[in-house]
Write a protein that holds these residues in place. Structure first.
Motif, PDB file in Angstrom:
ATOM      1  N   GLY A  96       0.774  -1.224   0.000  1.00 14.64           N
ATOM      2  CA  GLY A  96       0.000   0.000   0.000  1.00 14.64           C
ATOM      3  C   GLY A  96       0.809   1.280   0.000  1.00 14.64           C
ATOM      4  N   HIS A  97       2.059   1.226  -0.449  1.00 16.97           N
ATOM      5  CA  HIS A  97       2.961   2.372  -0.382  1.00 16.97           C
ATOM      6  C   HIS A  97       3.205   2.924  -1.793  1.00 16.97           C
ATOM      7  N   PRO A  98       3.603   4.207  -1.902  1.00 23.20           N
ATOM      8  CA  PRO A  98       3.999   4.702  -3.232  1.00 23.20           C
ATOM      9  C   PRO A  98       5.081   3.823  -3.831  1.00 23.20           C
ATOM     10  N   PRO A  99       4.939   3.446  -5.113  1.00 21.08           N
ATOM     11  CA  PRO A  99       5.885   2.493  -5.707  1.00 21.08           C
ATOM     12  C   PRO A  99       7.287   3.077  -5.829  1.00 21.08           C
ATOM     13  N   PRO A 100       8.314   2.235  -5.714  1.00 17.49           N
ATOM     14  CA  PRO A 100       9.690   2.715  -5.918  1.00 17.49           C
ATOM     15  C   PRO A 100       9.892   3.198  -7.352  1.00 17.49           C
ATOM     16  N   LEU A 101      10.937   3.974  -7.540  1.00 17.11           N
ATOM     17  CA  LEU A 101      11.293   4.472  -8.860  1.00 17.11           C
ATOM     18  C   LEU A 101      12.659   3.938  -9.251  1.00 17.11           C
ATOM     19  N   CYS A 102      12.800   3.598 -10.525  1.00 19.58           N
ATOM     20  CA  CYS A 102      14.090   3.169 -11.064  1.00 19.58           C
ATOM     21  C   CYS A 102      14.573   4.240 -12.032  1.00 19.58           C
ATOM     22  N   LEU A 103      15.758   4.771 -11.757  1.00 23.57           N
ATOM     23  CA  LEU A 103      16.362   5.807 -12.600  1.00 23.57           C
ATOM     24  C   LEU A 103      17.452   5.159 -13.432  1.00 23.57           C
ATOM     25  N   ARG A 104      17.323   5.286 -14.760  1.00 21.71           N
ATOM     26  CA  ARG A 104      18.263   4.611 -15.655  1.00 21.71           C
ATOM     27  C   ARG A 104      18.498   5.487 -16.885  1.00 21.71           C
ATOM     28  N   ALA A 105      19.698   6.035 -16.991  1.00 24.11           N
ATOM     29  CA  ALA A 105      20.108   6.780 -18.188  1.00 24.11           C
ATOM     30  C   ALA A 105      19.082   7.830 -18.594  1.00 24.11           C
ATOM     31  N   GLN A 107      19.619   3.263 -10.524  1.00 22.35           N
ATOM     32  CA  GLN A 107      19.423   3.797  -9.177  1.00 22.35           C
ATOM     33  C   GLN A 107      17.978   3.583  -8.747  1.00 22.35           C
ATOM     34  N   LEU A 108      17.810   3.132  -7.521  1.00 23.07           N
ATOM     35  CA  LEU A 108      16.495   2.872  -6.955  1.00 23.07           C
ATOM     36  C   LEU A 108      16.177   3.970  -5.941  1.00 23.07           C
ATOM     37  N   LEU A 109      14.996   4.561  -6.058  1.00 26.58           N
ATOM     38  CA  LEU A 109      14.563   5.598  -5.126  1.00 26.58           C
ATOM     39  C   LEU A 109      13.287   5.137  -4.437  1.00 26.58           C
ATOM     40  N   LEU A 110      13.363   4.969  -3.126  1.00 25.24           N
ATOM     41  CA  LEU A 110      12.199   4.672  -2.299  1.00 25.24           C
ATOM     42  C   LEU A 110      11.874   5.926  -1.504  1.00 25.24           C
ATOM     43  N   TYR A 111      10.598   6.244  -1.361  1.00 24.97           N
ATOM     44  CA  TYR A 111      10.218   7.507  -0.731  1.00 24.97           C
ATOM     45  C   TYR A 111       8.846   7.353  -0.087  1.00 24.97           C
ATOM     46  N   THR A 112       8.535   8.257   0.830  1.00 30.66           N
ATOM     47  CA  THR A 112       7.212   8.285   1.448  1.00 30.66           C
ATOM     48  C   THR A 112       6.342   9.328   0.748  1.00 30.66           C
ATOM     49  N   ASP A 113       5.049   9.297   1.047  1.00 32.23           N
ATOM     50  CA  ASP A 113       4.137  10.178   0.335  1.00 32.23           C
ATOM     51  C   ASP A 113       4.293  11.645   0.729  1.00 32.23           C
ATOM     52  N   GLY A 114       5.149  11.924   1.741  1.00 29.01           N
ATOM     53  CA  GLY A 114       5.447  13.314   2.041  1.00 29.01           C
ATOM     54  C   GLY A 114       6.093  14.031   0.874  1.00 29.01           C
ATOM     55  N   VAL A 115       6.750  13.273  -0.025  1.00 27.28           N
ATOM     56  CA  VAL A 115       7.371  13.875  -1.206  1.00 27.28           C
ATOM     57  C   VAL A 115       6.306  14.281  -2.214  1.00 27.28           C
ATOM     58  N   THR A 116       5.509  13.327  -2.642  1.00 26.21           N
ATOM     59  CA  THR A 116       4.546  13.590  -3.716  1.00 26.21           C
ATOM     60  C   THR A 116       3.351  14.412  -3.247  1.00 26.21           C
ATOM     61  N   GLU A 117       3.122  14.498  -1.938  1.00 26.64           N
ATOM     62  CA  GLU A 117       2.003  15.289  -1.434  1.00 26.64           C
ATOM     63  C   GLU A 117       2.423  16.684  -0.983  1.00 26.64           C
ATOM     64  N   THR A 118       3.668  17.045  -1.219  1.00 25.20           N
ATOM     65  CA  THR A 118       4.098  18.427  -0.976  1.00 25.20           C
ATOM     66  C   THR A 118       3.396  19.339  -1.973  1.00 25.20           C
ATOM     67  N   ARG A 119       2.884  20.465  -1.491  1.00 31.79           N
ATOM     68  CA  ARG A 119       2.116  21.376  -2.337  1.00 31.79           C
ATOM     69  C   ARG A 119       2.816  22.731  -2.447  1.00 31.79           C
ATOM     70  N   ASP A 120       2.583  23.379  -3.574  1.00 35.55           N
ATOM     71  CA  ASP A 120       3.083  24.742  -3.734  1.00 35.55           C
ATOM     72  C   ASP A 120       2.017  25.722  -3.254  1.00 35.55           C
ATOM     73  N   ALA A 121       2.246  27.016  -3.477  1.00 38.60           N
ATOM     74  CA  ALA A 121       1.318  28.042  -2.989  1.00 38.60           C
ATOM     75  C   ALA A 121      -0.064  27.905  -3.618  1.00 38.60           C
ATOM     76  N   GLY A 136      18.710  14.691 -14.647  1.00 35.23           N
ATOM     77  CA  GLY A 136      19.759  13.883 -15.242  1.00 35.23           C
ATOM     78  C   GLY A 136      20.405  12.946 -14.236  1.00 35.23           C
ATOM     79  N   ALA A 137      21.575  12.433 -14.586  1.00 36.50           N
ATOM     80  CA  ALA A 137      22.264  11.449 -13.749  1.00 36.50           C
ATOM     81  C   ALA A 137      22.901  12.120 -12.535  1.00 36.50           C
ATOM     82  N   LEU A 138      22.583  11.616 -11.350  1.00 34.59           N
ATOM     83  CA  LEU A 138      23.138  12.116 -10.095  1.00 34.59           C
ATOM     84  C   LEU A 138      23.490  10.946  -9.199  1.00 34.59           C
ATOM     85  N   SER A 139      24.472  11.136  -8.359  1.00 34.80           N
ATOM     86  CA  SER A 139      24.794  10.116  -7.356  1.00 34.80           C
ATOM     87  C   SER A 139      23.696  10.118  -6.298  1.00 34.80           C
ATOM     88  N   PRO A 140      23.603   9.060  -5.475  1.00 37.56           N
ATOM     89  CA  PRO A 140      22.575   9.052  -4.423  1.00 37.56           C
ATOM     90  C   PRO A 140      22.621  10.278  -3.516  1.00 37.56           C
TER      91      PRO A 140
END
Length: 387
Positions: free
Chosen positions: A266-275, A312-326, A341-345
Motif C-alpha cells: 500500500g505504499h507509493p511504488p519505488p522508482l528506477c532511474l536509468r540513463a 538507481q532505486l529511489l524509495l520515498y514516502t508520500d510526504g514527497v509527492t504530497e508536498t504542495r506549492d502556494a 539527469g544522472a546524479l549520485s545518491p
C-alpha cells in the motif's frame, strides 16, 4: 534554509543554548541610542527619557539575569543624568529629584526585577528545550540508524525531513540490512502522528531488522513483520490503535543477480532511474498496508524488475509527492527527476531536499523520508588490484 536530518554515527553530545540573533542582542543598545537622539529634540513637557523604563525588558529578550540587572542600573543612572542636565530640552534647571522622575526611577527598578525574573525563566526554558532536543536526537539515532554509505556494490543515502521545525522523529522510517539473501531495504509510513506513531515505527523497524536475516524470501519477511505489528496492536488495544496501519515497501537486491525484488504494501511504488529514464516499479498488485493484511488474507506478491549496473532505486514516502506549492499543486516528482539527469545518491537526495523546500516555500505539510540506492558499474565495484 532548514537542512535535512541525516542521522550520523558517533557519540551524541549535549548542545549548548542557541545564541540569539545579533540584532536581538544589540536591541538594548539601539533602543538607548534612539532615546538619546530623540530626547534633546522634545519639549520639556514630553520627557522621552521615561521610555528608558523598558530597557530591562528589552534586554531580557536576549540576555541573562546579570546583564538585565546591569542594564537596569544603567537605565536608572541615565534617567538621572538626563533629568538633572539643565541643557536638555532647553531647561534652565535640572529635575533630578522631581517626583515624576523619582517615580520613573522606582518604576525602572521594578521593571528591572521583572526583567531579571523573565530572563532567568527564559534561560531555564531554553535549557529544558535543549535537553529535550538532545534526548530526541538520541531517540532518532536509535530509531533511524544511519544506513551504510556502501554495501558491496551498492551506494546508498538516506534523507529525513520533518514537517515540524523542531521535530526530530516521526512516523516515517527506512532501513537497509545486508543479509545472506542480499541487501534488504524497507521504507514505510505510519498512519497518524505523535508518540504512538513513533512507537509503531520503532516496533516495525525492530521486527524487520530481526526477520531480515532469518526469512528466506520477501513474502515471508513481510508476513513476519505483519504478524509482529498485529500482535502489537492486540496488546495495546483500543479502537485508535486497531485502526492504525503502516504502508511499506520491502525490497531485496541480491548480491549476484541483476534484479530487484519488491513487495509493496500500500505504499507509493519505488522508482528506477536509468540513463535519464524514470520508471515506476508498479505492477498494480500491491498488498494491503501492514496491520490490515489479516482483513484480506491475500498472499504477498513479489515483483521482479531488472536492476543493472548504473541503475538507481529511489524509495520515498508520500510526504514527497504530497508536498504542495502556494497554488495547492502536488510536487511533480517524476518530472523533476527526469529533468535533473544522472546524479549520485547523495546528490539526488540533496537536490530533492532543496527542491522540496523551494517548491513548498519551506512549509512542508508532512514528514518525508527517502532512500536512494545505486548499483555500481562492474569496474567501480571491483576491488583495486594489489600493487
Amino acid at each position: 534554509m532548514r537542512r535535512p536530518h541525516r542521522p550520523q554515527g558517533g557519540t551524541a553530545t549535549r548542545a549548548g543554548l542557541p545564541a540569539p540573533p545579533v540584532w536581538l542582542r544589540l536591541l538594548p543598545v539601539l533602543y538607548v541610542v534612539a532615546v538619546l537622539l530623540v530626547e534633546p529634540a522634545t519639549p520639556v513637557d514630553w520627557p522621552v527619557s521615561f521610555v528608558l523604563i523598558a530597557v530591562p525588558l528589552v534586554t531580557a529578550f536576549a540576555h541573562g539575569p546579570v546583564v538585565v540587572g546591569a542594564a537596569t542600573v544603567f537605565a536608572i543612572v541615565l534617567e538621572g543624568v538626563l533629568a538633572g542636565t539643565p541643557c536638555c530640552a532647553g531647561r534652565s534647571v535640572g529635575y533630578l529629584w522631581d517626583r515624576h522622575y523619582v517615580a520613573s526611577y522606582v518604576c525602572t527598578a521594578l521593571v528591572g526585577v521583572l526583567g531579571t525574573l523573565l530572563a532567568a525563566h527564559r534561560i531555564r526554558r531554553e535549557r529544558t528545550l535543549a535537553d529535550v532536543r538532545f534526548v530526541a536526537e538520541i531517540a532518532q539515532r536509535v530509531l533511524l540508524r544511519p544506513v551504510p554509505h556502501r554495501i558491496g556494490n551498492l551506494l546508498m543515502e538516506s534523507l529525513y525531513l520533518s514537517a515540524a521545525a523542531e521535530a526530530r522523529i516521526g512516523g516515517d522510517l527506512y532501513e537497509a540490512v545486508p543479509t545472506a539473501y542480499g541487501v534488504r531495504l524497507l521504507i514505510g509510513d505510519v498512519r497518524g502522528k505523535g508518540l504512538l506513531a513513533v512507537e509503531t515505527a520503532a516496533a516495525l523497524l525492530g521486527a524487520f531488522r530481526e526477520a531480515a536475516h532469518d526469512e528466506p524470501d520477501l513474502p515471508a519477511l513481510a508476513g513476519r513483520v505483519e504478524t509482529s505489528m498485529s500482535r502489537r496492536a492486540t496488546q495495546l488495544g483500543g479502537n485508535e490503535t486497531a485502526e492504525r496501519f503502516v504502508t511499506a515497501v520491502f525490497a531485496e537486491i541480491p548480491a549476484a543477480g541483476r534484479v530487484v525484488r519488491v513487495v509493496n504494501c500500500g505504499h507509493p511504488p519505488p522508482l528506477c532511474l536509468r540513463a535519464g529514464e524514470v520508471r515506476e516499479l508498479d505492477s498494480g498488485r500491491s498488498a494491503p498496508p501492514l496491520n490490515l493484511g489479516v482483513l484480506v488474507g491475500d498472499p504477498y506478491h513479489v515483483d521482479v524488475w531488472p536492476f543493472r549496473p548504473g541503475d538507481q532505486l529511489l524509495l520515498y514516502t508520500d510526504g514527497v509527492t504530497e508536498t504542495r506549492d502556494a497554488a495547492g499543486a502536488f510536487y511533480p516528482l517524476l518530472q523533476r527527476l527526469r529533468s535533473w539527469g544522472a546524479l549520485s545518491p547523495r546528490e539526488l537526495l540533496e537536490r530533492l531536499h532543496e527542491d522540496l523546500l523551494a517548491y513548498s516555500g519551506s512549509r512542508l505539510q508532512d514528514d518525508t523520508a527517502a532512500l536512494a540506492v545505486c548499483l555500481l558499474p562492474e569496474e567501480a565495484s571491483a576491488p583495486a588490484p594489489a600493487g
